[in-house]
Enzyme design. Sequence first.
Site, PDB file in Angstrom:
ATOM      1  N   GLY A  24       2.341  55.411 -29.446  1.00 45.05           N
ATOM      2  CA  GLY A  24       3.516  54.900 -30.164  1.00 45.05           C
ATOM      3  C   GLY A  24       4.114  55.842 -31.194  1.00 45.05           C
ATOM      4  O   GLY A  24       4.841  55.402 -32.087  1.00 45.05           O
ATOM      5  N   ASN A  53       6.490  58.037 -30.732  1.00 46.86           N
ATOM      6  CA  ASN A  53       7.954  58.007 -30.588  1.00 46.86           C
ATOM      7  C   ASN A  53       8.530  56.717 -31.179  1.00 46.86           C
ATOM      8  O   ASN A  53       9.591  56.733 -31.796  1.00 46.86           O
ATOM      9  CB  ASN A  53       8.368  58.147 -29.119  1.00 46.86           C
ATOM     10  CG  ASN A  53       8.358  59.595 -28.669  1.00 46.86           C
ATOM     11  OD1 ASN A  53       9.246  60.360 -29.007  1.00 46.86           O
ATOM     12  ND2 ASN A  53       7.324  59.976 -27.921  1.00 46.86           N
ATOM     13  N   MET A  97       3.877  52.852 -19.509  1.00 44.42           N
ATOM     14  CA  MET A  97       3.234  53.377 -18.303  1.00 44.42           C
ATOM     15  C   MET A  97       3.343  52.459 -17.084  1.00 44.42           C
ATOM     16  O   MET A  97       2.534  52.566 -16.166  1.00 44.42           O
ATOM     17  CB  MET A  97       1.759  53.699 -18.597  1.00 44.42           C
ATOM     18  CG  MET A  97       1.564  54.735 -19.679  1.00 44.42           C
ATOM     19  SD  MET A  97       2.458  56.273 -19.355  1.00 44.42           S
ATOM     20  CE  MET A  97       1.397  57.000 -18.123  1.00 44.42           C
ATOM     21  N   HIS A 149      10.714  61.645 -21.189  1.00 48.40           N
ATOM     22  CA  HIS A 149       9.752  62.222 -20.244  1.00 48.40           C
ATOM     23  C   HIS A 149       9.352  63.622 -20.722  1.00 48.40           C
ATOM     24  O   HIS A 149      10.221  64.427 -21.093  1.00 48.40           O
ATOM     25  CB  HIS A 149      10.385  62.295 -18.854  1.00 48.40           C
ATOM     26  CG  HIS A 149       9.437  62.822 -17.821  1.00 48.40           C
ATOM     27  ND1 HIS A 149       8.435  62.042 -17.283  1.00 48.40           N
ATOM     28  CD2 HIS A 149       9.305  64.044 -17.278  1.00 48.40           C
ATOM     29  CE1 HIS A 149       7.738  62.779 -16.442  1.00 48.40           C
ATOM     30  NE2 HIS A 149       8.240  63.996 -16.420  1.00 48.40           N
TER      31      HIS A 149
HETATM   32  C1  GRF Z   1       5.425  60.907 -24.669  1.00 51.46           C
HETATM   33  O1  GRF Z   1       4.949  62.222 -24.583  1.00 51.46           O
HETATM   34  C2  GRF Z   1       6.475  60.656 -23.625  1.00 51.46           C
HETATM   35  O2  GRF Z   1       7.136  61.799 -23.214  1.00 51.46           O
HETATM   36  C3  GRF Z   1       5.697  60.094 -22.468  1.00 51.46           C
HETATM   37  O3  GRF Z   1       4.644  59.374 -23.058  1.00 51.46           O
HETATM   38  C4  GRF Z   1       4.329  59.917 -24.329  1.00 51.46           C
HETATM   39  C5  GRF Z   1       4.268  58.785 -25.296  1.00 51.46           C
HETATM   40  O4  GRF Z   1       3.743  59.175 -26.532  1.00 51.46           O
HETATM   41  N1  GRF Z   1       6.562  59.311 -21.634  1.00 51.46           N
HETATM   42  P1  GRF Z   1       3.775  58.161 -27.748  1.00 51.46           P
HETATM   43  O5  GRF Z   1       3.114  56.881 -27.289  1.00 51.46           O
HETATM   44  O6  GRF Z   1       5.197  57.957 -28.155  1.00 51.46           O
HETATM   45  O7  GRF Z   1       2.977  58.835 -28.845  1.00 51.46           O
END
Ligand code: GRF
Length: 187
Positions: free
Chosen positions: A14, A16, A88, A107
């Site tokens: 999480g 992001n 996912m 991505h």
């Molecule tokens: C990110 O690297 C994104 O590109 C991929 O999954 C990861 C998620 O990371 N789709 P987070 O959960 O936001 O730390």
Amino acid sequence: MVKKKTCVFISGHGSNLKNLILRSRDNSFPIDIKLIITNNKKAHGVIYAKKNSIPFIIINTKFRNYENRILQILKKNKISLLCLAGYMKILSKNFIKKFGKNIINIHPSLLPKFKGLNTFSRVLQKKEAKTGCTVHYVNNKLDSGHIIAQKSFFINSDDNEITLKQKTQSLEYKVFPEAIIKMFRNY
Ligand code: GRF
């Protein structure tokens, strides 16, 4: 400016999500995160929902009609943008069609190169000169929707999967908000 009511989907760490929550506190940032959905009851990212008092829902994807339940919740909360941030699960064609509004994903590669999982090891195997991250619209094909924004960096000879992930993620924290600003700049 009326901010877009947004739901962020996560499955794991999480980071992001954390970054988008931070950015959305800014009045000029075009979205407000109203809801967080996860398919993983152990997702660390749920902590950011709790810390920021944002409602979150844990979805059990073993239920046959779980996507319909999500659609109902999104409708009830008047959500008009979905941000997939490390979610996912693949959204079905039916879900994408029925939601009918913007769905975007981040991505960890320079799409259209390296769709799918394990991007960092594949990038190293192919001895790519550059890698990076992409924000794109979600359509019916995996990691194939229209690209909104990308950021890249050159790979060093001593980079490994861990350093590539770190470098990619630090660019993700820039490109995801930039892509959202770009999407709504004419509103
Ligand atoms: C990110 O690297 C994104 O590109 C991929 O999954 C990861 C998620 O990371 N789709 P987070 O959960 O936001 O730390």
